[in-house]
Design a protein around this motif. Sequence first.
Motif, PDB file in Angstrom:
ATOM      1  N   GLU A  34       0.866  -1.179   0.000  1.00  0.00           N
ATOM      2  CA  GLU A  34       0.000   0.000   0.000  1.00  0.00           C
ATOM      3  C   GLU A  34       0.903   1.229   0.000  1.00  0.00           C
ATOM      4  OE1 GLU A  34      -2.818   1.962   3.344  1.00  0.00           O
ATOM      5  OE2 GLU A  34      -3.247  -0.129   2.845  1.00  0.00           O
ATOM      6  N   VAL A  35       0.703   2.102  -0.969  1.00  0.00           N
ATOM      7  CA  VAL A  35       1.491   3.327  -1.078  1.00  0.00           C
ATOM      8  C   VAL A  35       0.546   4.508  -0.971  1.00  0.00           C
ATOM      9  CG1 VAL A  35       2.977   4.723  -2.571  1.00  0.00           C
ATOM     10  CG2 VAL A  35       3.214   2.213  -2.560  1.00  0.00           C
ATOM     11  N   SER A  36       0.852   5.414  -0.042  1.00  0.00           N
ATOM     12  CA  SER A  36       0.074   6.650   0.103  1.00  0.00           C
ATOM     13  C   SER A  36       0.982   7.833  -0.140  1.00  0.00           C
ATOM     14  CB  SER A  36      -0.524   6.753   1.506  1.00  0.00           C
ATOM     15  OG  SER A  36      -1.488   5.754   1.710  1.00  0.00           O
ATOM     16  N   ILE A  37       0.501   8.749  -0.965  1.00  0.00           N
ATOM     17  CA  ILE A  37       1.212   9.999  -1.188  1.00  0.00           C
ATOM     18  C   ILE A  37       0.277  11.151  -0.837  1.00  0.00           C
ATOM     19  CG2 ILE A  37       2.683   9.022  -2.997  1.00  0.00           C
ATOM     20  CD1 ILE A  37       0.988  10.600  -5.032  1.00  0.00           C
ATOM     21  N   THR A  38       0.865  12.285  -0.539  1.00  0.00           N
ATOM     22  CA  THR A  38       0.074  13.483  -0.285  1.00  0.00           C
ATOM     23  C   THR A  38       0.481  14.554  -1.279  1.00  0.00           C
ATOM     24  OG1 THR A  38       1.648  14.292   1.367  1.00  0.00           O
ATOM     25  CG2 THR A  38      -0.243  13.014   2.177  1.00  0.00           C
ATOM     26  N   THR A  39      -0.444  15.439  -1.553  1.00  0.00           N
ATOM     27  CA  THR A  39      -0.174  16.561  -2.443  1.00  0.00           C
ATOM     28  C   THR A  39      -0.979  17.768  -1.977  1.00  0.00           C
ATOM     29  OG1 THR A  39      -0.156  17.320  -4.750  1.00  0.00           O
ATOM     30  CG2 THR A  39      -1.950  15.869  -4.107  1.00  0.00           C
ATOM     31  N   THR A  40      -0.425  18.913  -2.226  1.00  0.00           N
ATOM     32  CA  THR A  40      -1.089  20.145  -1.818  1.00  0.00           C
ATOM     33  C   THR A  40      -1.892  20.780  -2.939  1.00  0.00           C
ATOM     34  OG1 THR A  40       0.900  21.414  -2.361  1.00  0.00           O
ATOM     35  CG2 THR A  40       0.644  20.665  -0.070  1.00  0.00           C
ATOM     36  N   GLU A  41      -1.651  20.311  -4.171  1.00  0.00           N
ATOM     37  CA  GLU A  41      -2.308  20.940  -5.316  1.00  0.00           C
ATOM     38  C   GLU A  41      -2.887  19.901  -6.255  1.00  0.00           C
ATOM     39  OE1 GLU A  41       0.318  23.534  -7.421  1.00  0.00           O
ATOM     40  OE2 GLU A  41       0.804  24.704  -5.633  1.00  0.00           O
ATOM     41  N   LEU A  42      -3.899  20.310  -6.992  1.00  0.00           N
ATOM     42  CA  LEU A  42      -4.483  19.484  -8.041  1.00  0.00           C
ATOM     43  C   LEU A  42      -4.176  20.107  -9.388  1.00  0.00           C
ATOM     44  CD1 LEU A  42      -8.027  18.781  -6.518  1.00  0.00           C
ATOM     45  CD2 LEU A  42      -5.915  17.456  -6.254  1.00  0.00           C
ATOM     46  N   ASP A  43      -4.056  19.268 -10.417  1.00  0.00           N
ATOM     47  CA  ASP A  43      -3.843  19.798 -11.759  1.00  0.00           C
ATOM     48  C   ASP A  43      -5.182  20.242 -12.362  1.00  0.00           C
ATOM     49  OD1 ASP A  43      -5.124  17.472 -12.641  1.00  0.00           O
ATOM     50  OD2 ASP A  43      -3.283  16.525 -13.362  1.00  0.00           O
ATOM     51  N   LYS A  44      -5.168  20.638 -13.626  1.00  0.00           N
ATOM     52  CA  LYS A  44      -6.381  21.130 -14.271  1.00  0.00           C
ATOM     53  C   LYS A  44      -7.468  20.065 -14.376  1.00  0.00           C
ATOM     54  CE  LYS A  44      -4.110  24.741 -16.890  1.00  0.00           C
ATOM     55  NZ  LYS A  44      -3.796  25.275 -18.222  1.00  0.00           N
ATOM     56  N   ALA A  45      -7.057  18.795 -14.372  1.00  0.00           N
ATOM     57  CA  ALA A  45      -8.023  17.689 -14.429  1.00  0.00           C
ATOM     58  C   ALA A  45      -8.570  17.348 -13.047  1.00  0.00           C
ATOM     59  CB  ALA A  45      -7.376  16.450 -15.051  1.00  0.00           C
ATOM     60  N   GLY A  46      -8.084  18.032 -12.024  1.00  0.00           N
ATOM     61  CA  GLY A  46      -8.528  17.766 -10.669  1.00  0.00           C
ATOM     62  C   GLY A  46      -7.797  16.609 -10.010  1.00  0.00           C
ATOM     63  N   LEU A  47      -6.597  16.290 -10.511  1.00  0.00           N
ATOM     64  CA  LEU A  47      -5.806  15.178  -9.985  1.00  0.00           C
ATOM     65  C   LEU A  47      -4.575  15.678  -9.246  1.00  0.00           C
ATOM     66  CD1 LEU A  47      -5.775  12.906 -13.173  1.00  0.00           C
ATOM     67  CD2 LEU A  47      -7.400  12.861 -11.273  1.00  0.00           C
ATOM     68  N   GLY A  48      -4.249  15.008  -8.162  1.00  0.00           N
ATOM     69  CA  GLY A  48      -2.997  15.291  -7.463  1.00  0.00           C
ATOM     70  C   GLY A  48      -1.846  14.625  -8.191  1.00  0.00           C
ATOM     71  N   VAL A  49      -1.950  13.339  -8.373  1.00  0.00           N
ATOM     72  CA  VAL A  49      -1.073  12.524  -9.205  1.00  0.00           C
ATOM     73  C   VAL A  49      -1.991  11.494  -9.847  1.00  0.00           C
ATOM     74  CG1 VAL A  49       0.811  10.827  -9.226  1.00  0.00           C
ATOM     75  CG2 VAL A  49       0.976  12.827  -7.745  1.00  0.00           C
ATOM     76  N   ASP A  50      -1.852  11.289 -11.120  1.00  0.00           N
ATOM     77  CA  ASP A  50      -2.679  10.308 -11.808  1.00  0.00           C
ATOM     78  C   ASP A  50      -2.422   8.927 -11.201  1.00  0.00           C
ATOM     79  OD1 ASP A  50      -3.902   8.564 -13.636  1.00  0.00           O
ATOM     80  OD2 ASP A  50      -3.356   9.819 -15.354  1.00  0.00           O
TER      81      ASP A  50
END
Length: 122
Positions: A34-50
């Motif tokens: 299980e891998v969890s990542i965090t992000t502070t921003e979303l791209d234009k598609a509304g994704l943090g990381v695809d």
Amino acid sequence: MYRLTIHTAFAAAHNLTHYQGDCENLHGHNWKVEVSITTTELDKAGLGVDFKILKRETNALLKTLDHKYLNELAPFTDLSPSSENIARYLYGELTKIFGSDKVKVEMVTVWESDFASASYFE
């Protein structure tokens, strides 16, 4: 802050070093990861990381372990390939790919059975 989590798996053999007991003998597991990542921003598609990218990179890393004898692979030639050390290794390698000021690997959990897991995070 957003958290994204994927689940994947690999199978491999190992034996614990500097251990007294059955697990010192050669044996294998079907590890779940299980891998969890965090992000502070979303791209234009509304994704943090695809998710597709996170899965692809994680699975490419796991392919180097899959159906191998872990004790013969770096870094486990000098380090016991326990679930704890596997989780830390995966965390470090994934941080090289996903570590930035906006994206961070939060935690890697390695399940060696349905009832036992080890997690690594910083």
